[in-house]
Design a protein around this motif. Structure first.
Motif, PDB file in Angstrom:
ATOM      1  N   PRO A 969       0.810  -1.228   0.000  1.00 13.17           N
ATOM      2  CA  PRO A 969       0.000   0.000   0.000  1.00 13.17           C
ATOM      3  C   PRO A 969       0.840   1.273   0.000  1.00 13.17           C
ATOM      4  O   PRO A 969       0.460   2.261  -0.638  1.00 13.17           O
ATOM      5  CB  PRO A 969      -0.809  -0.110   1.302  1.00 13.17           C
ATOM      6  CG  PRO A 969      -0.772  -1.540   1.688  1.00 13.17           C
ATOM      7  CD  PRO A 969       0.510  -2.087   1.153  1.00 13.17           C
ATOM      8  N   ALA A 970       1.999   1.243   0.700  1.00 12.32           N
ATOM      9  CA  ALA A 970       2.765   2.476   0.889  1.00 12.32           C
ATOM     10  C   ALA A 970       3.797   2.729  -0.191  1.00 12.32           C
ATOM     11  O   ALA A 970       4.055   3.881  -0.550  1.00 12.32           O
ATOM     12  CB  ALA A 970       3.454   2.448   2.253  1.00 12.32           C
ATOM     13  N   GLU A1005      -3.223   5.266   4.700  1.00 15.41           N
ATOM     14  CA  GLU A1005      -3.383   6.560   5.358  1.00 15.41           C
ATOM     15  C   GLU A1005      -2.232   6.848   6.328  1.00 15.41           C
ATOM     16  O   GLU A1005      -1.664   7.936   6.337  1.00 15.41           O
ATOM     17  CB  GLU A1005      -4.724   6.600   6.110  1.00 15.41           C
ATOM     18  CG  GLU A1005      -5.941   6.684   5.211  1.00 15.41           C
ATOM     19  CD  GLU A1005      -5.908   7.916   4.310  1.00 15.41           C
ATOM     20  OE1 GLU A1005      -5.480   9.002   4.785  1.00 15.41           O
ATOM     21  OE2 GLU A1005      -6.294   7.799   3.134  1.00 15.41           O
ATOM     22  N   VAL A1006      -1.890   5.844   7.176  1.00 16.56           N
ATOM     23  CA  VAL A1006      -0.838   6.050   8.178  1.00 16.56           C
ATOM     24  C   VAL A1006       0.504   6.368   7.522  1.00 16.56           C
ATOM     25  O   VAL A1006       1.278   7.206   8.003  1.00 16.56           O
ATOM     26  CB  VAL A1006      -0.716   4.796   9.086  1.00 16.56           C
ATOM     27  CG1 VAL A1006       0.516   4.894   9.986  1.00 16.56           C
ATOM     28  CG2 VAL A1006      -1.965   4.637   9.940  1.00 16.56           C
ATOM     29  N   SER A1007       0.791   5.706   6.388  1.00 11.80           N
ATOM     30  CA  SER A1007       2.098   5.871   5.732  1.00 11.80           C
ATOM     31  C   SER A1007       2.283   7.244   5.105  1.00 11.80           C
ATOM     32  O   SER A1007       3.387   7.600   4.694  1.00 11.80           O
ATOM     33  CB  SER A1007       2.293   4.792   4.660  1.00 11.80           C
ATOM     34  OG  SER A1007       1.310   4.926   3.641  1.00 11.80           O
ATOM     35  N   SER A1008       1.224   8.032   5.049  1.00 12.72           N
ATOM     36  CA  SER A1008       1.379   9.386   4.500  1.00 12.72           C
ATOM     37  C   SER A1008       2.011  10.326   5.520  1.00 12.72           C
ATOM     38  O   SER A1008       2.495  11.403   5.164  1.00 12.72           O
ATOM     39  CB  SER A1008       0.020   9.933   4.054  1.00 12.72           C
ATOM     40  OG  SER A1008      -0.824  10.113   5.189  1.00 12.72           O
ATOM     41  N   LYS A1009       1.976   9.920   6.809  1.00 12.92           N
ATOM     42  CA  LYS A1009       2.452  10.813   7.865  1.00 12.92           C
ATOM     43  C   LYS A1009       3.707  10.328   8.564  1.00 12.92           C
ATOM     44  O   LYS A1009       4.429  11.114   9.164  1.00 12.92           O
ATOM     45  CB  LYS A1009       1.339  10.984   8.912  1.00 12.92           C
ATOM     46  CG  LYS A1009       0.050  11.542   8.340  1.00 12.92           C
ATOM     47  CD  LYS A1009      -1.087  11.395   9.338  1.00 12.92           C
ATOM     48  CE  LYS A1009      -2.435  11.780   8.693  1.00 12.92           C
ATOM     49  NZ  LYS A1009      -3.564  11.468   9.590  1.00 12.92           N
ATOM     50  N   GLN A1010       3.971   9.017   8.558  1.00  9.06           N
ATOM     51  CA  GLN A1010       5.115   8.509   9.311  1.00  9.06           C
ATOM     52  C   GLN A1010       5.745   7.316   8.607  1.00  9.06           C
ATOM     53  O   GLN A1010       5.125   6.688   7.738  1.00  9.06           O
ATOM     54  CB  GLN A1010       4.682   8.106  10.725  1.00  9.06           C
ATOM     55  CG  GLN A1010       3.721   6.929  10.763  1.00  9.06           C
ATOM     56  CD  GLN A1010       3.281   6.582  12.179  1.00  9.06           C
ATOM     57  OE1 GLN A1010       3.045   7.465  12.986  1.00  9.06           O
ATOM     58  NE2 GLN A1010       3.163   5.300  12.467  1.00  9.06           N
ATOM     59  N   CYS A1011       6.974   6.998   9.017  1.00  8.14           N
ATOM     60  CA  CYS A1011       7.683   5.847   8.451  1.00  8.14           C
ATOM     61  C   CYS A1011       7.248   4.575   9.171  1.00  8.14           C
ATOM     62  O   CYS A1011       6.442   4.618  10.101  1.00  8.14           O
ATOM     63  CB  CYS A1011       9.190   6.043   8.586  1.00  8.14           C
ATOM     64  SG  CYS A1011       9.768   6.017  10.308  1.00  8.14           S
ATOM     65  N   ARG A1027       7.427   5.155   4.069  1.00  8.00           N
ATOM     66  CA  ARG A1027       6.625   6.392   4.047  1.00  8.00           C
ATOM     67  C   ARG A1027       6.086   6.612   2.637  1.00  8.00           C
ATOM     68  O   ARG A1027       6.847   6.619   1.667  1.00  8.00           O
ATOM     69  CB  ARG A1027       7.479   7.583   4.480  1.00  8.00           C
ATOM     70  CG  ARG A1027       6.674   8.878   4.654  1.00  8.00           C
ATOM     71  CD  ARG A1027       7.618  10.047   4.820  1.00  8.00           C
ATOM     72  NE  ARG A1027       8.215  10.071   6.147  1.00  8.00           N
ATOM     73  CZ  ARG A1027       7.745  10.791   7.160  1.00  8.00           C
ATOM     74  NH1 ARG A1027       6.644  11.508   7.006  1.00  8.00           N
ATOM     75  NH2 ARG A1027       8.345  10.781   8.326  1.00  8.00           N
ATOM     76  N   ARG A1028       4.783   6.808   2.551  1.00  8.05           N
ATOM     77  CA  ARG A1028       4.157   6.950   1.223  1.00  8.05           C
ATOM     78  C   ARG A1028       4.461   8.311   0.614  1.00  8.05           C
ATOM     79  O   ARG A1028       4.839   8.408  -0.553  1.00  8.05           O
ATOM     80  CB  ARG A1028       2.648   6.731   1.342  1.00  8.05           C
ATOM     81  CG  ARG A1028       1.891   6.955   0.046  1.00  8.05           C
ATOM     82  CD  ARG A1028       0.478   6.424   0.134  1.00  8.05           C
ATOM     83  NE  ARG A1028      -0.343   7.156   1.090  1.00  8.05           N
ATOM     84  CZ  ARG A1028      -1.005   8.287   0.822  1.00  8.05           C
ATOM     85  NH1 ARG A1028      -0.910   8.835  -0.383  1.00  8.05           N
ATOM     86  NH2 ARG A1028      -1.762   8.864   1.735  1.00  8.05           N
ATOM     87  N   LEU A1029       4.272   9.363   1.372  1.00  5.80           N
ATOM     88  CA  LEU A1029       4.546  10.717   0.881  1.00  5.80           C
ATOM     89  C   LEU A1029       5.951  11.120   1.311  1.00  5.80           C
ATOM     90  O   LEU A1029       6.278  11.081   2.494  1.00  5.80           O
ATOM     91  CB  LEU A1029       3.524  11.702   1.437  1.00  5.80           C
ATOM     92  CG  LEU A1029       2.083  11.533   0.949  1.00  5.80           C
ATOM     93  CD1 LEU A1029       1.176  12.546   1.623  1.00  5.80           C
ATOM     94  CD2 LEU A1029       2.002  11.702  -0.566  1.00  5.80           C
TER      95      LEU A1029
END
Length: 1100
Positions: A969-970, A1005-1011, A1027-1029
Motif C-alpha cells: 500500500p505504501a 493513510e498512516v504511511s502518508s504521515k510517518q515511516c 513512508r508513502r509521501l
C-alpha cells in the motif's frame, strides 16, 4: 522483519524503465535526419549538453551536399566548440566521440578534418581516404605515414606541406635503424605551435597506459600520451565505441580534464572505485553535460539477445570426464618426474606456467567442441526459416593443424583434434627428463680428475731442476727467485732440463731414464718401484697408487653413469607411455573444421578468419586433405573480402568469422546487398574482452539494414565455462556504465559476472569452509543439514578436487585420530583469485565441477542478499517510480563549471508512491478475469505484528512459476519477486475481502504521515522507510567537481543506507521531465549546501 523487507525493496527502487530512448539533437535544428533510428541511454538523455555557440564554416557546403546527418553535424559543432577552450594546465581541451556502429564515426571525423582544414592548417589524421571523399572533401590530400621515408615530411625529398597524414598505431611507435622515430617525425612536421586536428580513431588501442599493479604500460599508450604532451595546442579528438570499457583505460584521455589540474589519475580512479558502478555512470553523464562527449548508437530495436545453454551430450560428457582425470594424473606424473631432476634445473617454473596455460586452452577448446552440436542445430534451424547464419569464434586452431600436417603429411585420416595436438606438444616439449649420460666423456672425465689431482699436489713439478733448486737452495730474505740464481745458473737452466730427480731414491738421472706418471707427475727409476718395472719405457704410464685410484673412480663412474642411463631410459619410457595414452584418448576435432564440414563444406560456408589453410573432406569421402584457403584467382590478402562478397551476394548463407579475419567487415542485412535474409549471429566463443565482444556484435548490426540480427550466446552447462562469460560480462557491464551512462545498456550477461568484490568474498568463505578453517555459510549442493556425514564427504571430495588442480598445496594424508583427512594450504594470492578458481574448475570432472560452482554461487547469492538487506549493495542507477512525482520548488544552481558553463542543480520533488485499495483490487480482478491468476494470488497479511499492527500486501504469480510479484500500500510494486515458500513463511492469505480492504486503507493513510518505525523513530522526520509521501532531493547536472563535498556530507549520516552514494533516475508525472543524479538524503541537504558556494535561484 517486514520493515527490513520494505527497506530492501526501497533500496532496489522501482521497476526498471526503458534503457534506451530515441535520439534527436536537443539543441540543433539543421541537417538531414539520420538514415536509421539512433538511440541514447535514458540516463544520458536526462542530461542536457551546453548551448551550442560555434558557427560551422562549412555549414553551407554541408547543406548543399547533404553529406552529413543532423547527428553528425551536432558532433562537429560541439567538438569545435570544445576546442576553443583550454584546460587549467594550458593545453587545449579535447573531445570524445563514443558513438557506436551505425552512427557514422568515419564521416563525422572527415567532416571535422574538412572544418579544421578550412582554417588552412596542417592536419594529422589516423584514418583513411574514403570518408573524406564521402563528405565532399576531395581537395584534402591523404598520406600514409608507413609508406614515407623517415626524413622530414616537409623537405624537398618528401614534399608534404599540408593535408592529412594517416598512421596506424603500430607505425606511431616504429623507428628507423638510425633511431629516428615516426613520433619525432610527426612532431617535427607539425611544429610546436600546431593547432590542427589530431584524431585518435579506435583509441581503445591506446589502453593500458596505466596498467594493473605489477604490469607495464604499453608503448602505444605512452606514444599517444607523448604526442599530446608535445603538441599542447593541437585539437584532440578521441574516437571509439569502446574507449572506456574500464576507467583505468582512460588514462591517455588527458585532454578531457576529467581528473582536474593537480589531481593524479590514480586518485581519480580511486574515487570512482569507491563510488561503485553509480560513479562510473556519472562520468559519462558529466562528460556530456560539459560538452565534451557524445554517445549514440544504432537502435537495437528488433535485435534479440538470448543466452542458450548447450548441455554436454553423453559422449562429450564421457570425453570430458576422462580428459579431466588424465590432466590430474599428468600433473602428478610431472611432479614425480621433476623430483629426479638436478636442483639447478632452470626451466621447471616455465614448465608449470606452460602446463596451466595449456590446461586452460585445452578445456576452453573442449567447451567449444561441446557446443558444436548446438551450433549446427541452431544454424540448420535458421536456414530452414529462410535466415542466414554468422558464427563468431576467437581461435581457429590453425597452429595445431599446421603442426599435425607438418608431422603427418597433407593427407590425414580425420580432422585434427586440437586438444590432442596441444597435449602432445606439451608433453613432447616439456616432459622433465633427467640429463642423458654421455659415455664419450668417460675418458675425458678421468683425465680431468688426474689434472685436478696433479695441480692440487704441493711441490710437484715437471721441471726437476727447478724443484731441486726450490728445495735445496732457498732464497735469502728480500731476494726473488731470479735474483738468487747466478748468471751461469740462469744460462744453464735449459740444459739442466735433461736431468731430473728420482722421487724414490732422490738421485739425479737423465730424464729419459725415469718413468713419469701421467696422472700425478711423479718421477721414479723403474727399479725403485715395488715391484720393479721391467717392461720397456712407455709413453703413457701411471704409478701404482694413481692406477688404483683411477680404476676405483672409473668403477664408480661406470656405476653412476649406468644409474643415470637407467633413470633416463625409465623417464623416456614413461614419457612414451603418456604420449601413447594421449593418442588413445577420445578427443574432439577442431570445431571450425567440424562446423564447416557439418554445414556443407567450404562450398556453402564463407570463412573470414586469419588462417591460411584448412582441412576438407577428400573427394572419395575417406579422410581429409589440407589445402590453401585461396585459389589462383584470389590472393591470400583478398580471400576474406572474396568470401564476404559471396555471403553478401547470397551464394553462401553461412559465414564463420574470427577477430583476426573480420576486422572492419560489415555482414548486416544491408538493403544494398542481394542477401537481405535476417542474420542469426551465434557466438560459439566469446572474445576475451568486452571491447572485442562489442566489435563482434557490430559486424551484423549496422546502419541501412533490412532487419536487425538475432544474437544467440552459447554456453555449456559446465560451471567452469562461466569463467569466460564472467570476464566479458564484467567488461560489458562496466562498458555500458561508463561509455553509455547505463550499465544495463550492454547485452544481458550480468548474471555471469562472478569476478567482483562479492565474488572474492564468497571464494574466501568457500575455501575456508572446504579447508575446515570455518563453517560453510550454506549447505553444499547434494547434502543435507540433517546428515552431517554427507557434508563431510563433500568437503573431502572437494578438497581432493582442489588438490588435483593445484589450488590446495603441500598436502599430507593424516594418520591417528585424523586418519584419512587431507591437510594442506591455499596460498593468499589464490584465496581471492576468482579467475584462477574458475579457470582451474574447468579441469575437474563435470559432476564435482558443477557442485563446487553451485556452492560458490550459493555463497555469492547469500552475500549479495545480506548486502541488500544492510543497504550496502551497489545496484548502479536506481529508478524511483511513483504514482505522483512533482517538482516541489524551483531548482537551485549550486555550482557552475568555469570551463564549460555547465551547472550542478539541486532538485526537490514530492513523491507519492502509494497504491490505492481500488487500484489493487481492480488489478487482481482483471488477472482473475483474464485467467492469468494462480491459486496463491490474492491479498496477504504479515504473520508477525510490527509496531502494533499487521501489514498487508497484494501477491500474484509472475512470469516464472512459484515466484510472486509484491505490491504494498505504501511503496507500490517491489523489484524483487518473492518465492512461494518465503511468501507463506512471512505472510498468510486473507480470505475476507473486507478485512483486506480495511487493513490496506489503514496502512495507506498512516504511511502518508510517518515511516514504518513509528512516531518514535530515531532518525525522526528524515526517515523514509515505508513512508508513502516523501520529499526527495536529487543533485543533478555536473557532479564530478563536487563529488568530495557530497561524500563528506553523506559520511555524517546516521543510517548506513544514507552514507552510500546512490544514483537515481526519475521522471515527473505532470510534465515528463527526466532527471538523473545523486540522491541526497533529507538530513544531508543542509551539509551539502554548506559545502557548496554560489547558490542562485534559476531564472524563469
Amino acid at each position: 522483519m517486514v520493515a527490513i523487507d520494505v527497506e530492501r525493496e526501497e533500496d532496489e527502487g522501482g521497476p526498471v524503465g526503458e534503457t534506451f530512448t530515441d535520439y534527436r539533437p536537443p539543441k540543433l535544428s539543421f541537417g538531414q535526419p539520420h538514415p536509421d533510428p539512433v538511440v541514447e541511454t535514458s540516463s544520458l538523455s536526462a542530461v542536457q549538453p551546453p548551448e551550442p555557440t560555434y558557427d560551422l564554416k562549412i555549414l553551407d557546403e554541408l547543406e548543399d551536399t547533404k553529406a552529413l546527418s543532423c547527428l553528425q553535424i551536432e558532433t562537429l559543432v560541439y567538438a569545435c566548440q570544445r576546442h576553443l577552450h583550454h584546460l587549467p594546465s594550458g593545453a587545449r581541451a579535447g573531445f570524445f566521440i563514443g558513438d557506436g556502429a551505425g552512427v557514422g564515426k568515419g564521416r563525422t571525423i572527415a567532416g571535422l578534418i574538412w572544418e579544421t582544414g578550412s582554417m588552412e592548417k596542417k592536419n594529422l589524421k589516423f584514418d583513411a581516404r574514403r570518408d573524406l571523399d564521402d563528405v565532399g572533401a576531395t581537395c584534402v590530400e591523404v598520406h600514409a605515414l608507413n609508406k614515407l621515408p623517415y626524413s622530414k615530411l616537409d623537405s624537398k625529398a618528401v614534399g608534404i606541406k599540408h593535408g592529412v597524414v594517416f598512421s596506424t598505431y603500430s607505425s606511431l611507435i616504429a623507428s628507423s635503424e638510425k633511431g629516428r622515430s615516426r613520433l619525432q617525425q610527426l612532431v617535427q612536421w607539425c611544429g610546436q605551435d600546431f593547432d590542427g586536428l589530431i584524431v585518435f580513431d579506435e583509441c581503445h588501442k591506446a589502453k593500458n597506459l596505466i596498467p594493473e599493479a605489477g604490469g607495464q604500460p604499453t608503448r602505444t599508450g605512452e606514444a599517444v600520451l607523448d604526442l599530446q604532451r608535445r603538441l599542447p595546442e593541437a585539437r584532440v579528438v578521441y574516437c571509439s565505441a569502446t574507449g572506456a570499457s574500464e576507467p583505468r583505460n582512460m588514462g591517455y584521455m588527458v585532454r578531457l580534464g576529467l581528473w582536474g589540474d593537480g589531481t593524479s589519475f590514480s586518485s581519480f580512479i580511486e574515487a570512482l572505485d569507491k563510488g561503485g558502478v553509480g560513479a562510473l555512470e556519472l562520468v559519462a553523464m558529466d562528460m556530456k553535460a560539459r560538452g565534451m562527449y557524445v554517445c549514440r548508437t544504432l537502435s537495437y530495436k528488433g535485435a534479440e539477445f538470448e543466452v542458450v545453454e548447450a548441455p554436454l551430450e553423453e559422449k562429450m560428457m564421457g570425453m570430458y570426464k576422462k580428459a579431466a582425470e588424465f590432466w590430474a594424473e599428468l600433473r602428478v606424473e610431472l611432479l614425480s618426474a621433476s623430483a629426479f631432476l638436478p636442483d639447478d634445473k632452470p626451466n621447471l617454473s616455465q614448465v608449470w606456467r606452460l602446463y596451466w596455460a595449456s590446461h586452460q586452452r585445452f578445456f576452453r577448446h573442449m567447451c567449444m567442441s561441446a557446443k558444436v552440436p548446438a551450433t549446427v542445430r541452431l544454424a540448420k534451424q535458421a536456414l530452414a526459416e529462410n535466415k542466414c547464419v554468422v558464427i563468431g569464434l576467437q581461435s581457429t586452431g590453425e597452429a595445431r593443424t599446421e603442426e599435425a600436417v607438418a608431422k603427418y603429411g597433407l593427407e590425414l585420416d580425420d580432422f585434427v583434434s586440437g586438444p590432442r595436438e596441444l597435449l602432445l606438444k606439451l608433453v613432447e616439449d616439456n616432459y622433465p627428463l633427467p640429463p642423458k649420460p654421455d659415455n664419450s666423456r668417460d675418458e675425458e672425465s678421468v683425465k680431468e680428475l688426474q689434472r685436478k689431482r696433479h695441480s692440487a699436489t704441493p711441490g710437484v713439478s715437471f721441471r726437476g731442476r727447478t724443484r731441486k733448486v726450490a728445495k735445496w737452495q732457498a732464497a735469502s730474505d728480500g731476494e726473488s727467485y731470479d735474483e738468487s740464481l747466478s748468471d751461469s745458473d740462469k744460462e744453464s737452466t735449459e740444459s739442466d732440463e735433461e736431468f731430473q730427480i728420482c722421487e724414490s731414491c732422490n738421485s739425479e738421472e737423465e730424464r729419459k731414464l725415469l718413468l713419469c706418471c701421467s696422472c700425478c707427475g711423479r718421477l721414479v727409476h723403474p727399479a725403485c718401484l715395488v715391484p720393479p718395472w721391467t717392461d720397456v719405457m712407455p709413453d703413457d704410464w701411471s704409478c701404482y697408487s694413481c692406477k688404483e685410484q683411477t680404476d676405483e673412480y672409473s668403477k664408480k663412474m661406470d656405476t653412476y653413469l649406468a644409474d643415470l642411463l637407467k633413470r633416463y631410459e625409465a623417464a623416456q619410457e614413461r614419457k612414451s607411455k603418456i604420449l601413447e595414452i594421449i593418442r588413445s584418448l577420445d578427443l574432439p576435432n577442431n570445431p571450425l573444421d567440424d562446423i564447416i564440414d557439418q554445414l556443407g563444406g567450404p562450398e556453402n560456408v564463407a570463412e573470414m578468419t586469419g588462417r591460411r589453410g584448412m582441412l576438407i573432406r577428400a573427394s572419395g569421402g575417406k579422410g581429409v586433405v589440407y589445402q590453401a584457403r585461396n585459389t589462383k584467382e584470389v590472393t591470400m590478402e583478398m580471400i576474406n573480402m572474396h568470401e564476404k562478397q559471396l555471403f553478401m551476394d547470397g551464394k553462401k548463407f553461412v559465414a564463420i568469422i574470427s577477430e583476426a579475419g573480420s576486422a572492419g567487415v560489415s555482414l548486416q542485412a544491408d538493403r544494398r546487398a542481394l542477401n537481405q535474409r535476417r542474420r542469426v549471429h551465434i557466438t560459439l566463443e566469446l572474445p576475451w574482452s568486452a571491447d572485442r565482444a562489442i566489435q563482434q556484435f557490430g559486424r551484423t548490426h549496422r546502419s541501412n539494414q533490412a532487419s536487425a540480427p538475432q544474437y544467440r550466446l552459447l554456453f555449456t552447462n559446465l560451471g567452469g565455462e562461466k569463467r569466460f562469460a564472467s570476464i566479458v560480462a564484467k567488461r560489458l557491464e562496466t562498458l555500458g556504465a561508463l561509455t553509455q551512462g547505463d550499465r544495463r545498456a550492454g547485452p544481458l550477461l550480468g548474471a555471469f559476472n562472478y569476478d567482483s568484490n562479492y565474488g572474492k568474498k564468497a571464494l574466501v568463505m568457500m575455501y575456508r569452509g572446504i579447508m575446515e578453517q570455518d563453517n560453510l555459510p550454506v549447505v553444499p549442493p547434494g547434502c543435507s543439514s540433517d546428515n552431517p556425514a554427507s557434508i563431510r564427504e563433500f568437503i573431502t571430495t572437494a578438497k581432493v578436487a582442489l588438490v588435483s588442480v593445484g589450488i590446495v598445496r603441500d598436502t599430507i594424508l593424516c594418520n591417528g585420530k585424523d586418519g584419512g583427512r587431507i591437510s594442506g594450504r591455499i596460498v593468499d594470492s589464490d584465496m581471492h583469485d576468482v579467475g584462477r578458481f574458475l579457470n582451474r574448475l574447468l579441469g575437474l570432472p563435470p559432476d564435482i565441477q558443477n557442485r563446487l560452482f553451485e556452492l560458490f554461487t550459493s555463497i555469492l547469492d547469500l552475500l549479495v542478499h545480506n548486502a541488500r538487506s544492510e543497504g550496502q549493495f551497489d545496484s548502479g542507477i536506481v529508478d524511483i517510480t511513483a504514482n505522483i512525482i512533482e517538482m516541489q520548488q524551483e531548482p537551485k544552481t549550486v555550482h557552475v563549471d568555469d570551463l564549460s558553463g555547465a551547472s550542478t542543480v539541486l532538485f526537490t520533488f514530492t513523491v507519492d508512491r502509494g497504491i490505492t485499495w481500488e487500484f489493487a483490487k481492480d488489478l487482481l480482478d482483471e488477472r482473475q478475469k483474464d485467467g492469468l491468476s494462480s491459486n496463491h494470488d490474492g491479498f496477504y497479511e504479515s504473520r508477525r505484528e510490527w509496531m502494533g499492527r499487521r501489514h498487508f500486501i497484494l501477491a500474484y504469480e509472475g512470469s516464472d512459476a512459484g515466484v510472486f510479484k509484491i505490491i504494498r500500500p505504501a511503496i507500490g510494486e517491489a523489484v524483487r519477486e518473492m518465492p512461494l515458500a518465503e511468501l507463506k513463511n512471512k505472510y498468510r492469505k486473507v480470505s475476507s475481502i473486507e478485512k483486506a480492504s480495511k487493513g490496506w486503507q489503514d496502512e495507506y493513510e498512516v504511511s502518508s504521515k510517518q515511516c514504518m518505525h513509528g512516531p518514535k523513530c530515531k532518525v525522526g522526520s528524515y526517515c523514509t522507510v515505508g513512508r508513502r509521501l516523501q520529499e526527495v532531493n536529487v543533485l543533478g547536472g555536473l557532479i564530478l567537481p563536487v563529488w568530495k563535498i557530497i561524500e563528506k556530507a553523506l559520511s555524517k549520516q546516521a543510517r548506513q543506507i544514507h552514507k552510500r552514494i546512490r544514483v537515481v533516475r526519475l521522471e515527473t508525472t505532470d510534465d515528463n521531465q527526466r532527471i538523473v543524479g545523486l540522491l541526497i538524503p533529507n538530513g544531508a541537504v543542509e551539509s551539502v549546501l554548506e559545502g557548496l558556494t554560489g547558490v542562485l535561484e534559476i531564472e524563469d
